[in-house]
Motif scaffolding. Structure first.
Motif, PDB file in Angstrom:
ATOM      1  N   PHE A 267       0.758  -1.335  -0.020  1.00  0.00           N
ATOM      2  CA  PHE A 267      -0.181   0.210   0.222  1.00  0.00           C
ATOM      3  C   PHE A 267       0.325   1.107   0.182  1.00  0.00           C
ATOM      4  CE2 PHE A 267      -2.597  -3.531   1.451  1.00  0.00           C
ATOM      5  CZ  PHE A 267      -4.475  -2.901   0.991  1.00  0.00           C
ATOM      6  N   GLN A 268       0.412   1.935  -0.907  1.00  0.00           N
ATOM      7  CA  GLN A 268       1.823   3.211  -0.499  1.00  0.00           C
ATOM      8  C   GLN A 268       1.195   4.353  -0.115  1.00  0.00           C
ATOM      9  OE1 GLN A 268       2.360   6.088  -3.985  1.00  0.00           O
ATOM     10  NE2 GLN A 268       3.532   4.976  -5.176  1.00  0.00           N
ATOM     11  N   LEU A 269       1.626   4.486   0.812  1.00  0.00           N
ATOM     12  CA  LEU A 269       0.867   5.391   2.298  1.00  0.00           C
ATOM     13  C   LEU A 269       0.971   6.535   1.615  1.00  0.00           C
ATOM     14  CD1 LEU A 269       0.149   4.410   4.815  1.00  0.00           C
ATOM     15  CD2 LEU A 269       2.724   5.733   5.308  1.00  0.00           C
ATOM     16  N   THR A 270       2.187   7.705   0.489  1.00  0.00           N
ATOM     17  CA  THR A 270       2.729   8.409   0.143  1.00  0.00           C
ATOM     18  C   THR A 270       1.452   9.137  -0.957  1.00  0.00           C
ATOM     19  OG1 THR A 270       4.097   7.675  -0.897  1.00  0.00           O
ATOM     20  CG2 THR A 270       4.674   9.530   0.926  1.00  0.00           C
ATOM     21  N   ALA A 271       0.729   7.940  -1.343  1.00  0.00           N
ATOM     22  CA  ALA A 271      -0.808   8.094  -2.386  1.00  0.00           C
ATOM     23  C   ALA A 271      -1.791   8.744  -1.728  1.00  0.00           C
ATOM     24  CB  ALA A 271      -0.289   6.912  -3.588  1.00  0.00           C
ATOM     25  N   MET A 272      -2.048   7.879  -0.266  1.00  0.00           N
ATOM     26  CA  MET A 272      -2.748   7.429   0.540  1.00  0.00           C
ATOM     27  C   MET A 272      -3.213   9.326   0.781  1.00  0.00           C
ATOM     28  SD  MET A 272      -2.602   4.486   2.876  1.00  0.00           S
ATOM     29  CE  MET A 272      -2.234   3.829   2.227  1.00  0.00           C
ATOM     30  N   ASN A 273      -5.049   9.800   1.119  1.00  0.00           N
ATOM     31  CA  ASN A 273      -5.494  11.159   1.841  1.00  0.00           C
ATOM     32  C   ASN A 273      -4.864  10.892   3.222  1.00  0.00           C
ATOM     33  OD1 ASN A 273      -7.376   9.600   2.795  1.00  0.00           O
ATOM     34  ND2 ASN A 273      -8.953  10.395   0.905  1.00  0.00           N
ATOM     35  N   ASP A 274      -5.480  11.536   3.932  1.00  0.00           N
ATOM     36  CA  ASP A 274      -5.418  11.898   5.543  1.00  0.00           C
ATOM     37  C   ASP A 274      -5.924  10.863   5.931  1.00  0.00           C
ATOM     38  OD1 ASP A 274      -3.580  14.069   4.835  1.00  0.00           O
ATOM     39  OD2 ASP A 274      -4.943  15.271   5.819  1.00  0.00           O
ATOM     40  N   THR A 275      -7.162  11.096   5.356  1.00  0.00           N
ATOM     41  CA  THR A 275      -8.243   9.914   6.121  1.00  0.00           C
ATOM     42  C   THR A 275      -7.786   8.237   5.486  1.00  0.00           C
ATOM     43  OG1 THR A 275     -10.367  11.745   5.715  1.00  0.00           O
ATOM     44  CG2 THR A 275     -10.766   9.687   6.322  1.00  0.00           C
ATOM     45  N   ALA A 276      -7.970   7.914   4.800  1.00  0.00           N
ATOM     46  CA  ALA A 276      -7.027   6.887   4.222  1.00  0.00           C
ATOM     47  C   ALA A 276      -5.981   7.064   5.068  1.00  0.00           C
ATOM     48  CB  ALA A 276      -6.577   6.471   3.159  1.00  0.00           C
ATOM     49  N   THR A 277      -5.021   7.303   4.959  1.00  0.00           N
ATOM     50  CA  THR A 277      -3.295   7.515   5.634  1.00  0.00           C
ATOM     51  C   THR A 277      -4.307   6.493   7.502  1.00  0.00           C
ATOM     52  OG1 THR A 277      -2.586   8.923   4.449  1.00  0.00           O
ATOM     53  CG2 THR A 277      -1.582   8.517   6.415  1.00  0.00           C
ATOM     54  N   THR A 278      -4.820   8.084   8.133  1.00  0.00           N
ATOM     55  CA  THR A 278      -5.110   7.177   9.192  1.00  0.00           C
ATOM     56  C   THR A 278      -5.948   6.102   9.774  1.00  0.00           C
ATOM     57  OG1 THR A 278      -5.506   9.760  10.008  1.00  0.00           O
ATOM     58  CG2 THR A 278      -6.807   8.509  11.595  1.00  0.00           C
ATOM     59  N   LEU A 279      -6.813   6.011   8.677  1.00  0.00           N
ATOM     60  CA  LEU A 279      -7.710   4.111   8.576  1.00  0.00           C
ATOM     61  C   LEU A 279      -6.421   3.165   9.178  1.00  0.00           C
ATOM     62  CD1 LEU A 279     -10.448   4.701   7.106  1.00  0.00           C
ATOM     63  CD2 LEU A 279     -10.384   4.616   9.351  1.00  0.00           C
TER      64      LEU A 279
END
Ligand code: ATP
Ligand code: MG
Length: 241
Positions: free
Chosen positions: A82-94
């Motif tokens: 999973f590319q963390l750097t491509a996720m938005n804030d909500t997806a990163t938090t989850l």
């Protein structure tokens, strides 16, 4: 997502993949101080890695980027494809809530919650603090040796006991990845050794991946892989294993 083939086996390199990470901080005078200049590294699944480096070399900065607590200026952080750097804030938090455990140097237990409530906290965030979750929390407290302290508040615990509680909290939701920032930095040598042994034992028993920052050469030598942050780059020390 792109380059790692699906169906990674437990020994596939790059469970955590860092590619060309650049990170600088903006100073008050508007200039930028580079901290990480080109960090590329692979941390294999189900291994224990140690990151060492002088104070100020960017170790905490790098762990925060791996946890998605901060964003690099450039580069890619990938965890379990999973590319963390491509996720938005909500997806990163989850993603962080479900998949990452974090152990801090200063424990960061919530003072108004009991030890057990602290350990249950990550499960509550995932709506998993049900009977099974409570059982897991109790079991972990037993395993880290502070089962009898479950209903105590953190300010009544010793440093070693607090770090044990913090380890239980970091593991309670069975994260894929455990990040530890100098987890023994605030403990005396013997307590530090016990806490380190306990943490690595639990991580290996549950086949988690541990990346820890440490100032202790002795602890670093116990890791499967050793990385050194130096001049903005992350060098893997091949002599380790
Ligand atoms: N939010 C920030 N704003 C500006 N500069 C920062 C910020 N956070 C860290 N720095 C600077 O970035 C550099 C790297 O900091 P970092 O905390 O990552 O180092 P470290 O290797 O973890 O050090 P230590 O071993 O002392 O914990 C330091 O010079 C620090 O002052
Ligand atoms: Mg640090």
């Amino acid at each position: 997502m792109q380059e790692t083939s699906p169906g990674s086996s437990p020994t596939t390199p790059g469970f955590v993949r860092l590619r060309g990470i650049v990170k600088s901080y903006l100073e008050e005078d508007g200039t930028r101080t580079p901290i990480l200049e080109n960090v590329t590294a692979d941390f294999p699944r189900s291994t224990v890695s140690a990151i060492v480096g002088r104070s100020g070399s960017g170790k905490t900065t790098l762990l925060n980027l791996m946890a998605g607590l901060d964003q690099p200026d450039q580069g890619v952080v990938e965890i379990d494809r999973f590319q963390l750097t491509a996720m938005n804030d909500t997806a990163t938090t989850l993603f962080r809530r479900r998949s990452i455990g974090f152990i801090f140097q200063f424990f960061n237990l919530l003072p108004s919650l009991t030890v057990l409530e602290n350990v249950l906290f990550p499960l509550a965030l995932n709506q998993a603090d049900d009977a099974m979750g409570q059982q897991r929390a109790f079991e972990l407290l037993e395993r880290v040796g502070i089962g009898k302290r479950a209903h105590t508040f953190p300010d009544r615990l010793s440093g070693g006991e607090r770090q044990r509680a913090a380890i239980a909290r970091a593991l309670v939701h069975r994260p894929l990845l455990l990040l530890a920032d100098e987890p023994t930095g605030n403990l005396d040598h013997k307590t530090g050794r016990d806490v380190m042994a306990l943490m690595t034992h639990l991580v290996r028993a549950e086949q988690m991946t541990l990346i820890m920052v440490t100032h202790s050469e002795a602890f670093a030598a116990q890791a499967d892989l050793l990385f050194r942050l130096e001049e903005g780059r992350c060098l893997q020390k091949p002599e380790q294993h």
